[in-house]
Write a protein that holds these residues in place. Structure first.
Motif, mmCIF file in Angstrom:
data_model
loop_
_atom_site.group_PDB
_atom_site.id
_atom_site.type_symbol
_atom_site.label_atom_id
_atom_site.label_comp_id
_atom_site.label_asym_id
_atom_site.label_seq_id
_atom_site.Cartn_x
_atom_site.Cartn_y
_atom_site.Cartn_z
ATOM 1 N N MET A 1 0.586 -1.603 -0.391
ATOM 2 C CA MET A 1 -0.423 -0.415 0.288
ATOM 3 C C MET A 1 0.793 1.406 -0.170
ATOM 4 O O MET A 1 2.207 1.134 1.335
ATOM 5 N N SER A 2 0.702 1.825 -0.906
ATOM 6 C CA SER A 2 1.093 3.580 -0.471
ATOM 7 C C SER A 2 1.153 4.066 -0.046
ATOM 8 O O SER A 2 -0.034 4.014 0.986
ATOM 9 N N ARG A 3 2.005 5.623 0.234
ATOM 10 C CA ARG A 3 2.124 6.033 1.327
ATOM 11 C C ARG A 3 0.903 6.909 1.497
ATOM 12 O O ARG A 3 0.477 7.523 2.614
ATOM 13 N N ALA A 4 0.622 7.798 0.103
ATOM 14 C CA ALA A 4 -1.006 7.962 -0.454
ATOM 15 C C ALA A 4 -2.453 7.380 0.730
ATOM 16 O O ALA A 4 -2.534 7.701 1.574
ATOM 17 N N ASP A 5 -2.471 6.108 0.437
ATOM 18 C CA ASP A 5 -2.911 5.429 1.135
ATOM 19 C C ASP A 5 -2.910 4.938 2.682
ATOM 20 O O ASP A 5 -4.685 4.757 2.737
ATOM 21 N N ASN A 6 -2.119 4.981 3.070
ATOM 22 C CA ASN A 6 -1.857 5.124 4.138
ATOM 23 C C ASN A 6 -2.454 6.321 4.730
ATOM 24 O O ASN A 6 -3.078 5.977 6.320
ATOM 25 N N LYS A 7 -2.535 7.376 4.248
ATOM 26 C CA LYS A 7 -3.367 8.562 4.530
ATOM 27 C C LYS A 7 -4.725 8.248 4.439
ATOM 28 O O LYS A 7 -4.847 8.973 5.229
ATOM 29 N N THR A 8 -5.087 8.327 3.257
ATOM 30 C CA THR A 8 -6.908 8.330 3.257
ATOM 31 C C THR A 8 -7.034 7.729 3.719
ATOM 32 O O THR A 8 -8.755 7.140 4.541
ATOM 33 N N VAL A 9 -6.969 5.827 3.811
ATOM 34 C CA VAL A 9 -7.874 5.209 4.473
ATOM 35 C C VAL A 9 -7.718 5.237 6.339
ATOM 36 O O VAL A 9 -9.334 5.564 6.978
ATOM 37 N N PRO A 10 -6.990 6.092 6.478
ATOM 38 C CA PRO A 10 -7.878 6.724 8.418
ATOM 39 C C PRO A 10 -9.129 7.686 8.412
ATOM 40 O O PRO A 10 -8.831 7.937 9.164
ATOM 41 N N GLY A 11 -8.196 8.663 7.279
ATOM 42 C CA GLY A 11 -9.124 9.807 7.430
ATOM 43 C C GLY A 11 -10.470 9.856 7.154
ATOM 44 O O GLY A 11 -11.134 9.988 7.819
ATOM 45 N N GLU A 12 -10.776 8.388 6.236
ATOM 46 C CA GLU A 12 -12.228 7.932 6.245
ATOM 47 C C GLU A 12 -12.669 6.982 7.461
ATOM 48 O O GLU A 12 -13.376 7.136 8.063
ATOM 49 N N GLN A 13 -11.911 6.154 7.904
ATOM 50 C CA GLN A 13 -12.430 6.044 8.892
ATOM 51 C C GLN A 13 -12.548 6.582 10.198
ATOM 52 O O GLN A 13 -13.982 6.314 11.095
ATOM 53 N N ILE A 14 -11.551 7.446 10.315
ATOM 54 C CA ILE A 14 -12.091 9.219 11.415
ATOM 55 C C ILE A 14 -13.669 9.339 11.594
ATOM 56 O O ILE A 14 -14.322 10.064 12.073
ATOM 57 N N ALA A 19 -18.924 10.528 12.622
ATOM 58 C CA ALA A 19 -20.455 11.255 12.143
ATOM 59 C C ALA A 19 -21.460 9.874 12.955
ATOM 60 O O ALA A 19 -22.375 10.300 12.880
ATOM 61 N N GLU A 20 -20.712 8.545 13.177
ATOM 62 C CA GLU A 20 -21.766 7.473 13.288
ATOM 63 C C GLU A 20 -21.389 8.033 15.541
ATOM 64 O O GLU A 20 -22.915 8.209 15.857
ATOM 65 N N LEU A 21 -20.614 8.512 15.975
ATOM 66 C CA LEU A 21 -20.528 9.320 17.061
ATOM 67 C C LEU A 21 -21.457 10.748 17.238
ATOM 68 O O LEU A 21 -22.197 10.321 18.478
ATOM 69 N N ASP A 22 -21.373 11.301 16.236
ATOM 70 C CA ASP A 22 -22.857 12.428 15.982
ATOM 71 C C ASP A 22 -23.932 12.305 16.408
ATOM 72 O O ASP A 22 -24.836 12.679 16.883
ATOM 73 N N ARG A 23 -24.369 10.994 15.243
ATOM 74 C CA ARG A 23 -25.813 10.080 15.695
ATOM 75 C C ARG A 23 -26.084 10.076 16.964
ATOM 76 O O ARG A 23 -27.374 10.147 17.162
ATOM 77 N N SER A 24 -25.140 9.156 17.967
ATOM 78 C CA SER A 24 -25.062 9.058 18.942
ATOM 79 C C SER A 24 -26.214 9.692 19.542
ATOM 80 O O SER A 24 -26.238 9.593 20.737
ATOM 81 N N LEU A 25 -24.338 11.311 19.868
ATOM 82 C CA LEU A 25 -25.001 12.061 20.857
ATOM 83 C C LEU A 25 -26.165 12.840 20.438
ATOM 84 O O LEU A 25 -27.300 13.832 21.273
ATOM 85 N N ARG A 26 -26.513 12.784 18.765
ATOM 86 C CA ARG A 26 -28.445 13.466 18.687
ATOM 87 C C ARG A 26 -28.892 12.344 19.622
ATOM 88 O O ARG A 26 -30.386 13.454 19.962
ATOM 89 N N LEU A 39 -17.091 16.218 19.466
ATOM 90 C CA LEU A 39 -17.099 15.574 17.668
ATOM 91 C C LEU A 39 -15.805 17.031 17.993
ATOM 92 O O LEU A 39 -14.523 16.091 17.314
ATOM 93 N N GLU A 40 -14.895 17.768 17.821
ATOM 94 C CA GLU A 40 -13.694 18.250 17.719
ATOM 95 C C GLU A 40 -12.589 17.761 18.304
ATOM 96 O O GLU A 40 -11.633 17.080 18.103
ATOM 97 N N GLU A 41 -12.621 17.007 19.783
ATOM 98 C CA GLU A 41 -12.226 16.731 20.823
ATOM 99 C C GLU A 41 -11.736 15.404 20.364
ATOM 100 O O GLU A 41 -10.231 14.837 20.701
ATOM 101 N N VAL A 42 -12.291 14.326 20.131
ATOM 102 C CA VAL A 42 -12.159 13.378 19.921
ATOM 103 C C VAL A 42 -11.674 13.579 18.475
ATOM 104 O O VAL A 42 -10.959 12.198 18.357
ATOM 105 N N ARG A 43 -11.978 14.059 17.919
ATOM 106 C CA ARG A 43 -11.344 14.045 16.019
ATOM 107 C C ARG A 43 -9.874 14.004 16.364
ATOM 108 O O ARG A 43 -8.863 13.224 16.149
ATOM 109 N N VAL A 44 -9.394 14.970 17.205
ATOM 110 C CA VAL A 44 -7.449 15.590 17.747
ATOM 111 C C VAL A 44 -7.604 14.590 18.234
ATOM 112 O O VAL A 44 -6.573 14.087 17.650
ATOM 113 N N ASP A 45 -8.280 13.892 19.285
ATOM 114 C CA ASP A 45 -7.745 12.443 19.823
ATOM 115 C C ASP A 45 -7.471 11.063 18.318
ATOM 116 O O ASP A 45 -5.903 10.465 18.785
#
Length: 233
Positions: A1-14, A19-26, A39-45
């Motif tokens: 897997m390329s270096r770009a892919d390594n960055k893309t996949v975690p971003g999509e997972q985050i 999004a799922e956490l936002d629905r739960s908080l709603r 959500l901002e705090e969790v995204r940073v973590d």
């Protein structure tokens, strides 16, 4: 897997996890501003963990709802109260009770007494009925706001709800009265239990809509004027 892919996949997972956490908080009725903070705090973590090669699934347990509840508890956030039935029913009953009491006091007691003092047997100046109706409306408004203040004591956005109710209640009552007069102006109108009930319900509906919008508006636009207190469920 390329270096770009390594960055893309975690971003999509985050993004998916956030999004799922936002629905739960709603679902837990957290206010929009508080949701944004969590959500901002969790995204940073999550982003910091992703930089170390740790996926969101490894950092957050599969039970997102449990994680959301824990985040609310740890952060000391106050979920938005689900008290619309309390506000609507309590406000309407208060308004009805105050108007009935004011009617008895003003129309049945004070008006005959004052008319006897001013020797106006059976007749009133044109401003008389308007003064009586104005007094009834004012008493109903003040009484409803006083009852609403008691109902919302210690609850989030209480003062904001009162301010918005003071603005919206006259509009709602006026709309209800306009509907009442429209029914009465119908050429086929007859005074029956059914028509009187419909007219009363129109006024009650106007008051109920005003109260509901006032509470919704206050909760949506006010972070909270009692953030240091716990919300009553």
């Amino acid at each position: 897997m390329s270096r770009a892919d390594n960055k893309t996949v975690p971003g999509e997972q985050i993004d998916a996890t956030i999004a799922e956490l936002d629905r739960s908080l709603r679902r837990l009725h957290l206010t929009r501003s508080d949701r944004r903070t969590v959500l901002e705090e969790v995204r940073v973590d999550l982003q910091a963990a992703a930089d170390d090669g740790v996926s969101p699934a490894a950092l957050i347990d599969s039970d997102i709802d449990a994680f959301a509840r824990e985040a609310i508890e740890v952060g000391g956030y106050i979920p938005r109260p689900r008290d619309y039935p309390r506000v609507l029913l309590g406000g309407i009953l208060t308004a009805v009770g105050v108007v009935v009491a004011a009617y008895v006091l003003i129309v049945l007691i004070l008006t005959p007494l004052l008319s006897s003092w001013f020797t106006l047997p059976g007749s009133y100046p044109s401003a008389g009925p308007l003064l009586v109706y104005g007094a009834l409306v004012l008493a109903g408004l003040i009484g409803t706001l006083a009852g609403l203040r008691w109902l919302l004591a210690g609850r989030p956005a209480a003062r904001a709800t009162l301010r918005k109710a003071a603005l919206l209640l006259p509009i709602g009552a006026a709309a209800g009265i306009a509907g009442l007069l429209a029914v009465a102006d119908d050429p086929d109108y007859r005074t029956t239990e059914g028509t009187v009930t419909v007219q009363a319900l129109l006024v009650v509906l106007g008051v109920a809509v005003a109260l509901g919008i006032a509470r919704w508006w206050a909760l949506r636009t006010t972070s909270d004027d009692t953030t240091s207190t716990s919300a009553t469920p």
